[in-house]
Motif scaffolding. Sequence first.
Motif, PDB file in Angstrom:
ATOM      1  N   TYR A  72      44.294 -14.973 -22.902  1.00  0.00           N
ATOM      2  CA  TYR A  72      44.216 -15.376 -21.289  1.00  0.00           C
ATOM      3  C   TYR A  72      45.041 -16.737 -21.152  1.00  0.00           C
ATOM      4  CZ  TYR A  72      41.365 -11.573 -20.465  1.00  0.00           C
ATOM      5  OH  TYR A  72      40.811 -10.241 -20.428  1.00  0.00           O
ATOM      6  N   PRO A  73      45.870 -16.978 -20.072  1.00  0.00           N
ATOM      7  CA  PRO A  73      46.432 -18.159 -19.698  1.00  0.00           C
ATOM      8  C   PRO A  73      45.455 -19.065 -18.975  1.00  0.00           C
ATOM      9  CG  PRO A  73      47.225 -16.352 -18.427  1.00  0.00           C
ATOM     10  CD  PRO A  73      46.453 -15.769 -19.174  1.00  0.00           C
ATOM     11  N   TRP A  74      45.865 -20.232 -18.923  1.00  0.00           N
ATOM     12  CA  TRP A  74      44.732 -21.037 -17.972  1.00  0.00           C
ATOM     13  C   TRP A  74      44.612 -20.533 -16.683  1.00  0.00           C
ATOM     14  CZ3 TRP A  74      46.133 -23.175 -13.467  1.00  0.00           C
ATOM     15  CH2 TRP A  74      47.476 -23.321 -13.128  1.00  0.00           C
ATOM     16  N   TYR A  75      45.423 -20.067 -16.063  1.00  0.00           N
ATOM     17  CA  TYR A  75      45.211 -19.680 -14.536  1.00  0.00           C
ATOM     18  C   TYR A  75      44.511 -18.483 -14.335  1.00  0.00           C
ATOM     19  CZ  TYR A  75      49.317 -16.819 -15.893  1.00  0.00           C
ATOM     20  OH  TYR A  75      49.954 -15.812 -16.506  1.00  0.00           O
ATOM     21  N   SER A  76      44.062 -17.886 -15.565  1.00  0.00           N
ATOM     22  CA  SER A  76      43.197 -16.605 -15.282  1.00  0.00           C
ATOM     23  C   SER A  76      41.745 -16.861 -15.178  1.00  0.00           C
ATOM     24  CB  SER A  76      43.267 -15.756 -16.837  1.00  0.00           C
ATOM     25  OG  SER A  76      42.610 -16.513 -17.936  1.00  0.00           O
ATOM     26  N   ASN A  77      41.371 -18.304 -15.008  1.00  0.00           N
ATOM     27  CA  ASN A  77      40.148 -18.607 -14.754  1.00  0.00           C
ATOM     28  C   ASN A  77      40.093 -18.917 -13.282  1.00  0.00           C
ATOM     29  OD1 ASN A  77      39.075 -18.746 -17.629  1.00  0.00           O
ATOM     30  ND2 ASN A  77      40.365 -20.479 -18.031  1.00  0.00           N
ATOM     31  N   VAL A  78      41.076 -18.605 -12.372  1.00  0.00           N
ATOM     32  CA  VAL A  78      40.903 -18.916 -10.840  1.00  0.00           C
ATOM     33  C   VAL A  78      40.956 -17.703 -10.135  1.00  0.00           C
ATOM     34  CG1 VAL A  78      42.437 -20.239  -9.042  1.00  0.00           C
ATOM     35  CG2 VAL A  78      42.418 -21.119 -11.544  1.00  0.00           C
ATOM     36  N   GLN A  79      40.226 -17.559  -9.589  1.00  0.00           N
ATOM     37  CA  GLN A  79      39.982 -16.314  -8.436  1.00  0.00           C
ATOM     38  C   GLN A  79      41.349 -16.690  -7.247  1.00  0.00           C
ATOM     39  OE1 GLN A  79      38.983 -13.785  -9.480  1.00  0.00           O
ATOM     40  NE2 GLN A  79      36.926 -13.812  -9.828  1.00  0.00           N
ATOM     41  N   PRO A  80      41.679 -15.491  -6.813  1.00  0.00           N
ATOM     42  CA  PRO A  80      41.633 -14.049  -7.113  1.00  0.00           C
ATOM     43  C   PRO A  80      42.599 -13.595  -8.350  1.00  0.00           C
ATOM     44  CG  PRO A  80      43.105 -14.447  -5.171  1.00  0.00           C
ATOM     45  CD  PRO A  80      42.765 -15.996  -5.707  1.00  0.00           C
ATOM     46  N   VAL A  81      43.200 -14.604  -8.966  1.00  0.00           N
ATOM     47  CA  VAL A  81      44.031 -14.047 -10.273  1.00  0.00           C
ATOM     48  C   VAL A  81      43.227 -13.672 -11.163  1.00  0.00           C
ATOM     49  CG1 VAL A  81      45.629 -15.128 -11.919  1.00  0.00           C
ATOM     50  CG2 VAL A  81      45.600 -15.966  -9.560  1.00  0.00           C
ATOM     51  N   LYS A  82      42.214 -13.749 -11.370  1.00  0.00           N
ATOM     52  CA  LYS A  82      41.174 -13.306 -12.335  1.00  0.00           C
ATOM     53  C   LYS A  82      40.997 -11.643 -12.113  1.00  0.00           C
ATOM     54  CE  LYS A  82      37.682 -16.000 -13.466  1.00  0.00           C
ATOM     55  NZ  LYS A  82      36.418 -16.445 -13.574  1.00  0.00           N
ATOM     56  N   TRP A  83      40.703 -11.665 -10.804  1.00  0.00           N
ATOM     57  CA  TRP A  83      40.492 -10.184 -10.365  1.00  0.00           C
ATOM     58  C   TRP A  83      41.500  -9.363 -10.638  1.00  0.00           C
ATOM     59  CZ3 TRP A  83      37.946 -11.969  -5.571  1.00  0.00           C
ATOM     60  CH2 TRP A  83      36.625 -12.380  -5.499  1.00  0.00           C
ATOM     61  N   TRP A  84      42.733  -9.986 -10.294  1.00  0.00           N
ATOM     62  CA  TRP A  84      44.078  -9.320 -10.390  1.00  0.00           C
ATOM     63  C   TRP A  84      44.321  -8.958 -11.884  1.00  0.00           C
ATOM     64  CZ3 TRP A  84      48.845 -10.655 -12.457  1.00  0.00           C
ATOM     65  CH2 TRP A  84      49.958  -9.847 -11.992  1.00  0.00           C
ATOM     66  N   LEU A  85      44.276  -9.838 -12.569  1.00  0.00           N
ATOM     67  CA  LEU A  85      44.540  -9.751 -14.384  1.00  0.00           C
ATOM     68  C   LEU A  85      43.520  -8.782 -14.843  1.00  0.00           C
ATOM     69  CD1 LEU A  85      45.173 -13.181 -15.438  1.00  0.00           C
ATOM     70  CD2 LEU A  85      47.043 -11.470 -15.134  1.00  0.00           C
ATOM     71  N   ALA A  86      42.323  -8.740 -14.404  1.00  0.00           N
ATOM     72  CA  ALA A  86      41.264  -7.775 -14.844  1.00  0.00           C
ATOM     73  C   ALA A  86      41.631  -6.459 -14.687  1.00  0.00           C
ATOM     74  CB  ALA A  86      39.881  -8.202 -14.466  1.00  0.00           C
ATOM     75  N   SER A  87      42.174  -6.309 -13.104  1.00  0.00           N
ATOM     76  CA  SER A  87      42.583  -5.131 -12.625  1.00  0.00           C
ATOM     77  C   SER A  87      43.831  -4.300 -13.378  1.00  0.00           C
ATOM     78  CB  SER A  87      42.784  -4.935 -11.045  1.00  0.00           C
ATOM     79  OG  SER A  87      43.297  -3.705 -10.719  1.00  0.00           O
ATOM     80  N   HIS A  88      44.798  -5.291 -13.736  1.00  0.00           N
ATOM     81  CA  HIS A  88      46.070  -5.140 -14.449  1.00  0.00           C
ATOM     82  C   HIS A  88      45.631  -4.719 -15.874  1.00  0.00           C
ATOM     83  CE1 HIS A  88      50.397  -4.996 -14.121  1.00  0.00           C
ATOM     84  NE2 HIS A  88      50.380  -5.604 -15.226  1.00  0.00           N
ATOM     85  N   ILE A  89      44.973  -5.451 -16.496  1.00  0.00           N
ATOM     86  CA  ILE A  89      44.405  -5.000 -17.990  1.00  0.00           C
ATOM     87  C   ILE A  89      43.656  -3.748 -17.960  1.00  0.00           C
ATOM     88  CG2 ILE A  89      43.213  -5.799 -19.792  1.00  0.00           C
ATOM     89  CD1 ILE A  89      43.617  -8.758 -18.902  1.00  0.00           C
TER      90      ILE A  89
END
Length: 154
Positions: free
Chosen positions: A67-84
């Motif tokens: 996980y990159p640093w920005y994965s701890n910031v919402q809504p990016v966290k939700w987008w990444l979780a969905s993508h994964i």
Amino acid sequence: MKKKSILKKIVIALLLLLVVIQFFGTDKNSTAVVSENAIDKHYTVPPHIQALLKTSCYDCHSNNTTYPWYSNVQPVKWWLASHISSGKKHLNFDEFNTYPAKKKLHKLDEVAETVGKGEMPLTSYTLIHRNAILSDADRKELEAWAKEVKQQIR
């Protein structure tokens, strides 16, 4: 004056919303132990192919994401979780040996096709992860490897 007041309220509401959603997390795609069903536990995966898979595929297609640093910031966290989650539903290299033989063969065809056409890794991924970009030689090696694994399955 009224428009400025309304705009100010909207901006404040959006900022508050942004702060509040930071408290809603997602589960990380991370395990301590490599699965016994991982593709490299059952089929030949040369070291250079394994390196390509780890760099260009495993963040979305395995049980372990870096996980990159920005994965701890919402809504990016939700987008990444969905993508994964979506990526793992299509193909999970860590659970590859749980697939029936017919599905394994189909998934390897998809690997060869999507990598060969340059559809994978996704552009949205390689924009940020420049080291995940596959050269033409890398693509050909991955296609050839997928065909070799198909032979092992048959």
